[in-house]
Design a protein around this motif. Structure first.
Motif, PDB file in Angstrom:
ATOM      1  N   ARG A  70       6.742   1.635   1.367  1.00  0.00           N
ATOM      2  CA  ARG A  70       7.812   1.861   2.337  1.00  0.00           C
ATOM      3  C   ARG A  70       7.787   0.797   3.425  1.00  0.00           C
ATOM      4  O   ARG A  70       6.736   0.238   3.749  1.00  0.00           O
ATOM      5  CB  ARG A  70       7.644   3.228   3.027  1.00  0.00           C
TER       6      ARG A  70
ATOM      7  N   ARG B  92       0.816  -1.227   0.000  1.00  0.00           N
ATOM      8  CA  ARG B  92       0.000   0.000   0.000  1.00  0.00           C
ATOM      9  C   ARG B  92       0.842   1.267   0.000  1.00  0.00           C
ATOM     10  O   ARG B  92       0.544   2.223  -0.727  1.00  0.00           O
ATOM     11  CB  ARG B  92      -0.924  -0.015   1.225  1.00  0.00           C
ATOM     12  N   THR B  93       1.914   1.290   0.814  1.00  0.00           N
ATOM     13  CA  THR B  93       2.676   2.527   1.015  1.00  0.00           C
ATOM     14  C   THR B  93       3.962   2.615   0.205  1.00  0.00           C
ATOM     15  O   THR B  93       4.475   3.709  -0.030  1.00  0.00           O
ATOM     16  CB  THR B  93       3.056   2.691   2.499  1.00  0.00           C
TER      17      THR B  93
ATOM     18  N   SER C   8       7.875   0.198   7.281  1.00  0.00           N
ATOM     19  CA  SER C   8       7.551   1.031   8.435  1.00  0.00           C
ATOM     20  C   SER C   8       8.678   0.983   9.458  1.00  0.00           C
ATOM     21  O   SER C   8       9.427   0.000   9.547  1.00  0.00           O
ATOM     22  CB  SER C   8       6.247   0.573   9.089  1.00  0.00           C
TER      23      SER C   8
END
Length: 313
Positions: A54, A51-52, A56
């Motif tokens: 990246r 989704r991102t 986390s």
């Protein structure tokens, strides 16, 4: 003479350590490695990456804690050579440099962010080296990870003939499609269509439908096989090289997808860190068997981790 090595496989869902003694190079292709220690921690490094884009901060920290423990054990056991391979999540992340810096500082060795092809070849080496002599060739080896699934076709003597990596891992498919608890039929249908499209593309790239034996690797496969065997505790010796027919895989998959997370956690062989993604992992296995025309899967406890270790010989 043996050589003590440490192999670390850092995937999307788990990070695993194998410390092993490798036989002398002259011992022959069937000489086994000798386990000294095998460990696994669920760190979910790839959480949210689809989704991102990246990794986390929390996921990197979970991985650092596990890796620090591994580094301590490696030091105590007198390891001569260390290799760490990082897979799908590290390939996909925009901040992969942060992850690499953490590993170098914690382990003292830089992680190798291997390509999908190299990941597939390592998995094949680890799985095939110990297969029973009566396992018919050629083999289709599938390694169902958190972010991706590797498809490799080859033989014991000739090695890898073709390999491809597809983005249909159990974490990625869960995050993309299976949001309900349990997931709705519409969610399952969407996931199945996504997986089938990727599997068909993989089987067009590698001759998997021509293989005589399907070998399944990694936690999704071994958990499905443990459930199919009705084991009351996880027993690697009973799971390793167990042959499970398609009908049982299909039944286990349907049952897992119909259960809530709490119900899956109550299954005796279920690792707590796998309970929320096992439905997707089982679905990937079932669809591969359907699309490749395989009537059974042979599970292997030996996989990319063993392949990494053998690469240090």
């Amino acid at each position: 003479m043996t050589t003590r090595v440490a192999a670390i496989d850092c995937g999307t869902n788990s990070i695993r350590l194998l410390v092993a003694d490798l036989p002398d190079a002259d011992a022959g292709p069937r000489a086994p490695l000798a386990d000294v220690s095998r460990r696994m921690e669920i760190v979910r490094l790839g959480q949210g990456v689809d989704r991102t884009g990246r990794l986390s901060d929390e996921a990197i920290e979970r991985t650092r804690v596990a890796l620090a423990s591994y580094a301590e054990e490696i030091g105590k056991l007198g390891v001569e050579r260390v290799r760490m391979c990082a897979t799908s999540a590290s390939r996909d992340a925009s901040n992969a440099a942060d992850f690499r810096g953490m590993v170098q500082q914690t382990l003292g060795v830089a992680p190798e962010v291997v390509t999908g092809d190299e990941e597939a070849r390592l998995s094949f080496t680890g799985a095939v080296r110990g297969l029973p002599a009566d396992a018919r060739e050629p083999y289709l080896v599938v390694d169902i990870g958190g972010g991706s699934t590797e498809f490799v076709v080859g033989t014991r003597s000739g090695g890898v003939q073709a390999a491809i990596s597809m983005d249909i891992g159990c974490v990625r498919m869960t995050e993309r499609h299976l949001h309900g608890d349990p997931p709705s039929q519409a969610e399952i249908t969407a996931a199945q269509a996504d997986i089938a499209d990727a599997v068909d593309r993989a089987l067009a790239a590698v001759p998997g439908r021509e293989a005589a034996t399907l070998v399944g690797l990694a936690g999704s496969v071994t958990t499905v096989v443990a459930i199919a065997q009705d084991l009351q505790e996880y027993d690697p010796e009973r799971i390793h090289h167990a042959r499970v027919p398609y009908d049982q895989v299909a039944d286990v998959t349907a049952d897992l997808l119909a259960k809530t997370r709490e119900q899956r956690l109550a299954i005796p062989v279920m690792h707590p860190g796998r309970a929320d993604v096992i439905g997707a992992g089982a679905l990937v296995l079932r669809v591969i068997m359907e699309r490749a025309g395989m009537d059974a899967v042979v599970a292997s406890e030996h996989d990319i981790l063993d392949g990494i270790a053998w690469s240090l010989l």
